[in-house]
Design a protein around this motif. Structure first.
Motif, short mmCIF file in Angstrom:
data_model
loop_
_atom_site.label_atom_id
_atom_site.label_comp_id
_atom_site.label_asym_id
_atom_site.label_seq_id
_atom_site.Cartn_x
_atom_site.Cartn_y
_atom_site.Cartn_z
N ILE D 95 0.85 -1.20 0.00
CA ILE D 95 0.00 0.00 0.00
C ILE D 95 0.88 1.24 0.00
O ILE D 95 1.63 1.49 0.94
CB ILE D 95 -0.89 0.04 1.26
N ALA D 109 2.31 -0.81 -9.92
CA ALA D 109 1.27 -1.84 -9.75
C ALA D 109 1.44 -2.96 -10.77
O ALA D 109 1.30 -4.15 -10.44
CB ALA D 109 -0.12 -1.20 -9.88
N GLU D 118 -0.21 -7.81 -4.95
CA GLU D 118 -1.22 -6.77 -5.05
C GLU D 118 -0.64 -5.45 -4.54
O GLU D 118 -0.04 -5.41 -3.46
CB GLU D 118 -2.45 -7.11 -4.20
N ILE D 120 -1.70 -1.34 -3.94
CA ILE D 120 -2.76 -0.32 -3.89
C ILE D 120 -2.13 1.06 -3.82
O ILE D 120 -1.23 1.28 -3.01
CB ILE D 120 -3.65 -0.52 -2.65
N ASP D 121 -2.62 1.98 -4.66
CA ASP D 121 -2.25 3.38 -4.45
C ASP D 121 -3.35 3.99 -3.58
O ASP D 121 -4.53 3.88 -3.89
CB ASP D 121 -2.07 4.14 -5.76
N ALA D 122 -2.93 4.61 -2.49
CA ALA D 122 -3.90 5.07 -1.49
C ALA D 122 -3.50 6.43 -0.94
O ALA D 122 -3.26 6.59 0.25
CB ALA D 122 -4.00 4.04 -0.37
N CYS D 140 -8.40 5.09 -2.84
CA CYS D 140 -7.61 3.93 -3.24
C CYS D 140 -7.83 3.51 -4.69
O CYS D 140 -8.95 3.58 -5.21
CB CYS D 140 -7.95 2.73 -2.36
N GLY D 142 -6.89 0.03 -7.06
CA GLY D 142 -6.40 -1.35 -7.00
C GLY D 142 -7.56 -2.32 -7.18
O GLY D 142 -8.70 -1.89 -7.40
N ALA D 146 -7.81 -6.64 -3.20
CA ALA D 146 -6.78 -5.94 -2.44
C ALA D 146 -7.40 -4.84 -1.59
O ALA D 146 -7.00 -4.63 -0.44
CB ALA D 146 -5.74 -5.35 -3.40
N PHE D 147 -8.38 -4.14 -2.16
CA PHE D 147 -9.05 -3.08 -1.41
C PHE D 147 -9.71 -3.65 -0.16
O PHE D 147 -9.62 -3.09 0.93
CB PHE D 147 -10.08 -2.39 -2.31
N HIS D 163 -12.85 3.69 -2.73
CA HIS D 163 -12.26 2.86 -3.78
C HIS D 163 -12.58 3.50 -5.12
O HIS D 163 -13.69 3.42 -5.62
CB HIS D 163 -12.83 1.43 -3.70
N PRO D 167 -5.75 0.10 -10.58
CA PRO D 167 -4.45 0.69 -10.26
C PRO D 167 -4.29 2.11 -10.78
O PRO D 167 -4.60 2.38 -11.95
CB PRO D 167 -3.47 -0.27 -10.94
#
Lengths: 299, 299, 299, 299
Positions: D95, D109, D118, D120-122, D140, D142, D146-147, D163, D167
């Motif tokens: 993350i 990603a 996995e 995630i960009d968050a 987020c 992804g 994964a979320f 969400h 990606p």
């Protein structure tokens, strides 16, 4: 400096290579398109089996490619392929005539320098007509010595050769100029249309502004209002000339440069937005002076 | 056409009136400021007791006033006073050299015409230096006959005399030009600064753009970047020249005109906002090329 | 305060007058269009022979007119006709619900005050649906006493009654709000479209921004992207709602106000230019959220 | 999912890591600054000898870094070093909470996916106060799975978890939102100042617009005009809050995104230029609502 490798033989590169042939240079040509390659070979260039093969046997390498990523991978290589800087002989002069982002130009120049090679960024203006006539403008970035060395080939292909500064300066100067050009074009268009909206004759208004403090290149050479000047795209349905899509590309490069240097360019940024809207409305292939229609259309 | 009434003898009007005296005209002068009046009387003008008194005895009336409301009330009168068009002799030519809104110019011209009088709007550019030297530019709106008739006096005061069209066209053409000038100035400033931010020499970049498609009046005559040109305000602390406050005024007139004609002027409107911000930050009395500092300052 | 003169019975004024009738007021109605007049008379209003006749017999005068010049000439009269302020009884309350320039509102209020009359500028928002439902918003300028007095009639026609300040403040507040609204609409449109261009679902993106720091009225009530919200113009071919031409009018008033006060409004000025271009491309009669298409169209 | 590697422990990352410790997670912490590292170790985190060492022993990796290039080199490695994706165990969830360019997020990603991981960009919003209070907003990008998996740790650190899509979508949504926020801030500033210039009380005007169609987050929570709201930066000399320099960074990312997708963002681009000018005038460390002063200052 008699043997030139010329890579990238499209609408611009093709006629540039042919001019070198005509001037007596041995031109080793390469392009991914066999048709483009055939065209210059018919005019006297020698077909090389690959870009690197052409470069390895040349005194000067000239490239004319679409974008920074192509220039990076051709000169520097990638996981599969060697780059031009890996294969050329010592003392080979590298000249990239593509219009690309300044960062890529500086990066390739650095990598070349690390191998003891001189690299010049030399983006052109003047269009396909200038390429054919050998009257292009080159705006160069690189060392004084390299610039001196490049005079021979550049003078064959162009009429105006500028030295803007060190590596990357050619790209920066070109996009500064083209960003300013877009501002001139939009500003001139809206000024003329406001005059028309008040009943003025656009010819008369253009004549006045041309010799006053509003004077600029678009009024001199490229009036965007139909039927003010002869032999310009606006008097020919906005055909020919410099396409909206190319102006959008150059304005994108200008904004990339502005981000890199944390510069504020409110007019250039606005011009980019207006040109992107214009392109999205189906005008990408028309001349860039057609932005006049954004102001002129009546609902 | 030997006797001229000249009303409004400030920094511009004063030297213009004196040039008419020197050329042999009988000038009947009036200004609300006795000091301004004294100044031209010392140079040979005759002091009139009022604007209308001056006008009533003249072949040509020339006015140089701050804004449209002054021009309206002087020519048309108000509840207390007669206007110039009520008192002049048949055949008197009326020339307003003020820079005012086009609507006022057209309205006064109409009212004059209803009395059988010719009225020309003839805003000037060239500054106080041009006024003194007799090298002003006049951009005129009015009938062909009136424009013809005005040649004599205008040629004494100016070097370039344009005929932009019918009544009001002089004002429209001038603000179209000055709006475009502001766009050139801002666009040139941001382009040069972006070059500097990338390490380019502003002199070299300016030279390149001047002869390329970015070429414009500001690069030719009035570079906004300090120490690129000699004898321009940017190389003299932005003193002298054309004040920011005056550019704000002209850009206000341009936006007023754009509202009247429902025209879209994104660049001109943006230039106005930037200049208003600049003026509000304390730069109103500096030369308008000081907008360069909006892009250049380092925090 | 039982008798109301209502002048201007168009799409907005008609249903407003009818709501007063329904609430028990005696409404003396006038409009230059006999059809419009007939329509409210059928609903119980009394037909007056002229605007002044209606006003002379009323406790409250309410006007709903297109522009400042109509308001000026109706209230102040002209060379041929007396104005409302010349004929009404002492103590008559004057309420102008038109959206006009602030300067005209202030001028009429001053002239009314000179005759001892209270004048309120009370521009409305809420559209024809709000006019019919009696749920309009009124933004008022005028004295506290006059605002207090106006509560009765305004509450019949509207749901939100604001007091923005002295004379003209209602007009200023309304155009400040509508200028800001145009900025929200353009900014929201370009943000959503950029998300779409990167593959985001506009519904998801809108939901996120709505509850984040990008939250604004257009995301809450009036999403410009088709099929994100139900029952908004964007999901109905941009029909209905608030026309582009009306937004162009309000943005024109905002720029007029900015010129008067020498204010800098870069976003509002840019929104005006984009909306004028949009109108000139044939979108004047569509809902103002259709500006989204300027960003969305693919060439 | 009990062991978290947390890399990047600055003003934001530090308190976020501490909140995980408090919630019972085993936190293996790393930062190039020993001081930053000490600070979280004192609160119960375990010091890791390197980023990769931390990541190799964790179920979840969380990173909080300045820019895309740092994220790329940390996750993907470089010529000298392995990257996180080379050392983590199968099934480790990655993350990245940094605010970076969408292209880098998508690229990392992809590379992670190629290794079966996995990512995630968050990116977060909510500032240092939200980081300390555990009330941040996470946006987020992804896969759904994964979320879902990330909910546990994100809910400890934040109050709103969105969400946005696949990606990169988190980065895109965040910069769309922040670009829109900048437009709201500038548009609201210029509207309020125009009201003030016409004599309106900014409190009254703000109240009216807040509940009208000009309503937006800045009027609700963050009025830029001093003394309209309590406990906001504008009423505290523009100290604290969200720095101009950070808004300039986010607007740079938004323009980078617009270039990638060939999107037109006239308002966002204009806001960037105004904020860059503002920063260059020495306001980089002040709150971003200080842009109000660009409109307000009197020369």
């Amino acid at each position: 400096m008699n043997t030139v490798a010329f890579i990238g033989l499209g609408n611009m590169g093709g006629p540039m290579a042919v001019n070198l042939v005509k001037a007596g240079y041995t031109v080793k040509a390469f392009d991914l398109s066999q048709a483009a390659l055939n065209h210059v070979v018919e005019q006297g260039a020698m077909q090389a089996p690959s870009a690197c093969a052409a470069a390895a046997a040349a005194d000067v390498v000239i490239t004319m490619l679409p974008a920074g990523k192509h220039v990076r991978s051709l000169y520097l290589g990638d996981e599969q392929n060697k780059g031009i800087i890996d294969v050329v002989a010592d003392g080979t002069l590298l000249i990239d005539c593509s219009t690309i982002d300044a960062e890529s130009a500086r990066f390739v120049a650095e990598q070349a320098k690390a191998k003891g090679l001189e690299f010049i960024d030399a983006p052109v203006s003047g269009g396909t007509a200038g390429a054919a006539a050998g009257t292009l403008t080159f705006i160069c970035g690189g060392s004084d010595a390299a610039f001196e060395q490049a005079q021979g080939v550049l003078n064959v292909m162009g009429a105006n050769i500028f030295h803007a500064g060190g590596p990357g300066a050619g790209q920066v100067a070109k996009i500064c100029n083209n960003m300013l050009l877009s501002v001139l074009m939009v500003g001139t268009s809206e000024s003329i249309q406001m005059g028309i909206d008040h009943g003025l004759d656009p010819k008369v208004l253009s004549e006045i502004m041309k010799v006053s403090s509003g004077g600029n290149w678009t009024l001199d050479k490229y009036n965007p209002c139909p039927d003010v000047m002869e032999n310009v795209p606006s008097s020919n349905g906005y055909q020919g000339g410099f396409m909206v899509d190319l102006m959008v590309k150059d304005l994108g490069l200008s904004q990339e440069a502005a981000l890199l240097s944390n510069s504020s360019t409110p007019m250039g940024a606005l011009a980019r937005s207006l040109y992107v809207n214009h392109a999205r409305q189906g005008n990408g292939k028309r001349d860039f002076s057609s932005i006049f229609e954004q102001f002129n259309k009546k609902g």
